[in-house]
Design an enzyme around this catalytic site. Sequence first.
Site, PDB file in Angstrom:
ATOM      1  N   VAL A  59       0.874  -1.412  -0.143  1.00  0.00           N
ATOM      2  CA  VAL A  59       0.002   0.250   0.414  1.00  0.00           C
ATOM      3  C   VAL A  59       0.825   1.366   0.113  1.00  0.00           C
ATOM      4  O   VAL A  59       0.500   2.621  -0.330  1.00  0.00           O
ATOM      5  CB  VAL A  59      -1.275  -0.178   1.237  1.00  0.00           C
ATOM      6  CG1 VAL A  59      -1.923  -1.223   0.937  1.00  0.00           C
ATOM      7  CG2 VAL A  59      -0.313  -0.189   2.708  1.00  0.00           C
ATOM      8  N   SER A 137      -8.391   3.578  14.447  1.00  0.00           N
ATOM      9  CA  SER A 137      -7.978   2.751  15.637  1.00  0.00           C
ATOM     10  C   SER A 137      -8.592   4.118  16.649  1.00  0.00           C
ATOM     11  O   SER A 137      -8.154   5.313  16.880  1.00  0.00           O
ATOM     12  CB  SER A 137      -6.926   2.095  15.587  1.00  0.00           C
ATOM     13  OG  SER A 137      -6.396   2.025  16.791  1.00  0.00           O
ATOM     14  N   TYR A 149       2.157   5.783  16.055  1.00  0.00           N
ATOM     15  CA  TYR A 149       1.088   4.381  15.669  1.00  0.00           C
ATOM     16  C   TYR A 149      -0.383   5.469  15.392  1.00  0.00           C
ATOM     17  O   TYR A 149      -1.199   5.635  14.366  1.00  0.00           O
ATOM     18  CB  TYR A 149       0.515   3.610  16.571  1.00  0.00           C
ATOM     19  CG  TYR A 149      -0.755   2.373  14.971  1.00  0.00           C
ATOM     20  CD1 TYR A 149      -0.233   2.326  14.650  1.00  0.00           C
ATOM     21  CD2 TYR A 149      -1.825   2.762  16.529  1.00  0.00           C
ATOM     22  CE1 TYR A 149      -1.025   0.904  14.086  1.00  0.00           C
ATOM     23  CE2 TYR A 149      -2.940   1.569  16.201  1.00  0.00           C
ATOM     24  CZ  TYR A 149      -2.697   1.048  15.390  1.00  0.00           C
ATOM     25  OH  TYR A 149      -3.972   0.586  14.576  1.00  0.00           O
ATOM     26  N   ALA A 151      -0.872   9.137  15.731  1.00  0.00           N
ATOM     27  CA  ALA A 151      -0.448  10.110  14.709  1.00  0.00           C
ATOM     28  C   ALA A 151      -0.488   9.118  12.874  1.00  0.00           C
ATOM     29  O   ALA A 151      -1.803  10.264  12.377  1.00  0.00           O
ATOM     30  CB  ALA A 151       1.014  10.722  14.255  1.00  0.00           C
ATOM     31  N   SER A 152      -0.254   8.159  12.780  1.00  0.00           N
ATOM     32  CA  SER A 152      -1.191   7.713  11.219  1.00  0.00           C
ATOM     33  C   SER A 152      -2.866   7.446  11.394  1.00  0.00           C
ATOM     34  O   SER A 152      -2.715   7.999  10.505  1.00  0.00           O
ATOM     35  CB  SER A 152      -0.487   6.486  11.088  1.00  0.00           C
ATOM     36  OG  SER A 152      -0.011   5.348  11.837  1.00  0.00           O
ATOM     37  N   LYS A 153      -3.414   6.788  12.404  1.00  0.00           N
ATOM     38  CA  LYS A 153      -4.371   6.533  12.018  1.00  0.00           C
ATOM     39  C   LYS A 153      -5.815   7.676  12.552  1.00  0.00           C
ATOM     40  O   LYS A 153      -6.306   7.837  11.611  1.00  0.00           O
ATOM     41  CB  LYS A 153      -4.963   5.858  13.645  1.00  0.00           C
ATOM     42  CG  LYS A 153      -4.190   4.352  13.473  1.00  0.00           C
ATOM     43  CD  LYS A 153      -4.376   3.652  12.412  1.00  0.00           C
ATOM     44  CE  LYS A 153      -4.616   1.982  12.014  1.00  0.00           C
ATOM     45  NZ  LYS A 153      -4.995   1.855  10.799  1.00  0.00           N
ATOM     46  N   ILE A 182      -8.022  -5.927  19.629  1.00  0.00           N
ATOM     47  CA  ILE A 182      -9.283  -6.706  18.865  1.00  0.00           C
ATOM     48  C   ILE A 182      -8.060  -7.906  19.077  1.00  0.00           C
ATOM     49  O   ILE A 182      -6.998  -7.507  18.195  1.00  0.00           O
ATOM     50  CB  ILE A 182      -9.079  -6.605  17.288  1.00  0.00           C
ATOM     51  CG1 ILE A 182     -10.372  -4.853  17.067  1.00  0.00           C
ATOM     52  CG2 ILE A 182     -10.194  -7.355  16.613  1.00  0.00           C
ATOM     53  CD1 ILE A 182     -11.846  -5.147  17.979  1.00  0.00           C
TER      54      ILE A 182
HETATM   55  N1  LIG Z   1      -5.532  -5.706  16.143  1.00  0.00           N
HETATM   56  C1  LIG Z   1      -6.208  -4.111  16.879  1.00  0.00           C
HETATM   57  O1  LIG Z   1      -6.550  -4.156  18.210  1.00  0.00           O
HETATM   58  C2  LIG Z   1      -6.083  -2.822  15.618  1.00  0.00           C
HETATM   59  C3  LIG Z   1      -7.050  -2.241  16.573  1.00  0.00           C
HETATM   60  C4  LIG Z   1      -7.290  -0.945  16.230  1.00  0.00           C
HETATM   61  C5  LIG Z   1      -7.250  -1.047  14.144  1.00  0.00           C
HETATM   62  N2  LIG Z   1      -6.354  -1.888  13.712  1.00  0.00           N
HETATM   63  C6  LIG Z   1      -5.819  -1.869  12.477  1.00  0.00           C
HETATM   64  O2  LIG Z   1      -6.925  -2.900  11.499  1.00  0.00           O
HETATM   65  C7  LIG Z   1      -6.157  -3.031  10.564  1.00  0.00           C
HETATM   66  C8  LIG Z   1      -5.745  -4.195  10.498  1.00  0.00           C
HETATM   67  O3  LIG Z   1      -5.345  -5.313  11.730  1.00  0.00           O
HETATM   68  P1  LIG Z   1      -4.789  -6.410  12.310  1.00  0.00           P
HETATM   69  O4  LIG Z   1      -5.341  -6.521  13.730  1.00  0.00           O
HETATM   70  O5  LIG Z   1      -6.138  -7.034  11.545  1.00  0.00           O
HETATM   71  O6  LIG Z   1      -3.187  -6.952  11.847  1.00  0.00           O
HETATM   72  P2  LIG Z   1      -3.002  -7.857  11.207  1.00  0.00           P
HETATM   73  O7  LIG Z   1      -0.880  -7.870  11.251  1.00  0.00           O
HETATM   74  O8  LIG Z   1      -2.944  -9.576  11.889  1.00  0.00           O
HETATM   75  O9  LIG Z   1      -3.366  -7.789   9.726  1.00  0.00           O
HETATM   76  C9  LIG Z   1      -2.471  -6.830   9.106  1.00  0.00           C
HETATM   77  C10 LIG Z   1      -2.474  -7.052   7.508  1.00  0.00           C
HETATM   78  O10 LIG Z   1      -1.636  -5.424   6.318  1.00  0.00           O
HETATM   79  C11 LIG Z   1      -0.538  -6.314   6.099  1.00  0.00           C
HETATM   80  N3  LIG Z   1       0.288  -4.905   5.310  1.00  0.00           N
HETATM   81  C12 LIG Z   1       0.652  -5.001   6.357  1.00  0.00           C
HETATM   82  N4  LIG Z   1       2.019  -3.777   5.554  1.00  0.00           N
HETATM   83  C13 LIG Z   1       1.183  -4.408   4.702  1.00  0.00           C
HETATM   84  C14 LIG Z   1       1.570  -3.355   3.601  1.00  0.00           C
HETATM   85  N5  LIG Z   1       2.118  -2.066   3.266  1.00  0.00           N
HETATM   86  N6  LIG Z   1       0.475  -3.652   2.028  1.00  0.00           N
HETATM   87  C15 LIG Z   1       0.338  -4.073   2.086  1.00  0.00           C
HETATM   88  N7  LIG Z   1      -0.495  -4.952   3.004  1.00  0.00           N
HETATM   89  C16 LIG Z   1       0.166  -4.801   4.189  1.00  0.00           C
HETATM   90  C17 LIG Z   1       0.398  -7.016   6.651  1.00  0.00           C
HETATM   91  O11 LIG Z   1       0.690  -8.264   5.236  1.00  0.00           O
HETATM   92  C18 LIG Z   1      -1.458  -8.380   6.930  1.00  0.00           C
HETATM   93  O12 LIG Z   1      -1.752  -9.276   6.992  1.00  0.00           O
HETATM   94  C19 LIG Z   1      -4.703  -1.714  10.755  1.00  0.00           C
HETATM   95  O13 LIG Z   1      -4.465  -0.775   9.828  1.00  0.00           O
HETATM   96  C20 LIG Z   1      -4.498  -1.612  11.919  1.00  0.00           C
HETATM   97  O14 LIG Z   1      -3.555  -0.362  12.168  1.00  0.00           O
HETATM   98  C21 LIG Z   1      -5.529  -2.673  14.762  1.00  0.00           C
END
Ligand SMILES: NC(=O)c1ccc[n+]([C@@H]2O[C@H](COP(=O)([O-])OP(=O)(O)OC[C@H]3O[C@@H](n4cnc5c(N)ncnc54)[C@H](O)[C@@H]3O)[C@@H](O)[C@H]2O)c1
Length: 244
Positions: A59, A137, A149, A151-153, A182
């Site tokens: 991405v 997030s 993190y 800041a990015s969100k 999560i």
């Molecule tokens: N798990 C949590 O508690 C939580 C809370 C708030 C927000 N989030 C956000 O939710 C989203 C999903 O997180 P998750 O917990 O399922 O994490 P995860 O690590 O299980 O999945 C993230 C996915 O993104 C892919 N990815 C990473 N960098 C990439 C790139 N440069 N290009 C393409 N794909 C890429 C990874 O390969 C992975 O498949 C993220 O944006 C995360 O910041 C997660």
Amino acid sequence: MGKFDNKVAIITGGASGMGRRMVELFSEEGALVIAADINRDSLQEVDNIEGVEGLYLNVSSEDNWISLTKQVIDTYGKIDILINNAGISSEKTVQDITIEDWDTMMRINSFGPFAGMKHVIPYMMEQKSGAIVNISSYTAQIGMGLNNYSASKGAVRAISKAAATQYGPYGVRVNAVFPGVIQTPMTDGLKESGETLKSLIRATPLQRLGTTEDVAQAVLYLASDNAAYVTGAELVIDGGFSAQ
Ligand SMILES: NC(=O)c1ccc[n+]([C@@H]2O[C@H](COP(=O)([O-])OP(=O)(O)OC[C@H]3O[C@@H](n4cnc5c(N)ncnc54)[C@H](O)[C@@H]3O)[C@@H](O)[C@H]2O)c1
């Protein structure tokens, strides 16, 4: 009939965690799903799901976005739904974050969703319809000690609202989802520190961590026609944590 019959959806980060559950749920609802991810091994697994095509995407690369959107349009003729879910996390504090850490985080978590919208919205405007859901997030809304993190969100929160107002007149809806903690591979580290996990659960009004299902169902709603009058919304899925 499924909610997404005849719809074409791109879900970034679709090979793992909540993105993976979204991919399954959207395809169960009839969508043709492009699971776009940087992890080629995990992509092979989702590619085996019926109605799902796994495609490589970093991405943070604009060239990758241009090739991916062209390939999807050449193959399927349209893009109805974009879920900007891919992301990375970090718990480093201000004094430990290097300039390189900062740039990498911003490039993946903020530029990624921006570039996705930039290259998908023109097709949606042509179609006069489209639904985008950006995964932010709860750390974008409250101080949780996750500096770069958060800041990015926070940037994801802002660009979602701005795009919602700019592209509403063209039939394109843009909403953002704010997950709490999560259970996914991203938060696996919490299991190692049992006490942190217990105190997080105790501090959450609904007394548990979130599941990929909790988030995927919220995203499904926002991407569906059930949310036809919803744009610029912020949906928090955190068991009530940030309401305190
Ligand atoms: N798990 C949590 O508690 C939580 C809370 C708030 C927000 N989030 C956000 O939710 C989203 C999903 O997180 P998750 O917990 O399922 O994490 P995860 O690590 O299980 O999945 C993230 C996915 O993104 C892919 N990815 C990473 N960098 C990439 C790139 N440069 N290009 C393409 N794909 C890429 C990874 O390969 C992975 O498949 C993220 O944006 C995360 O910041 C997660």
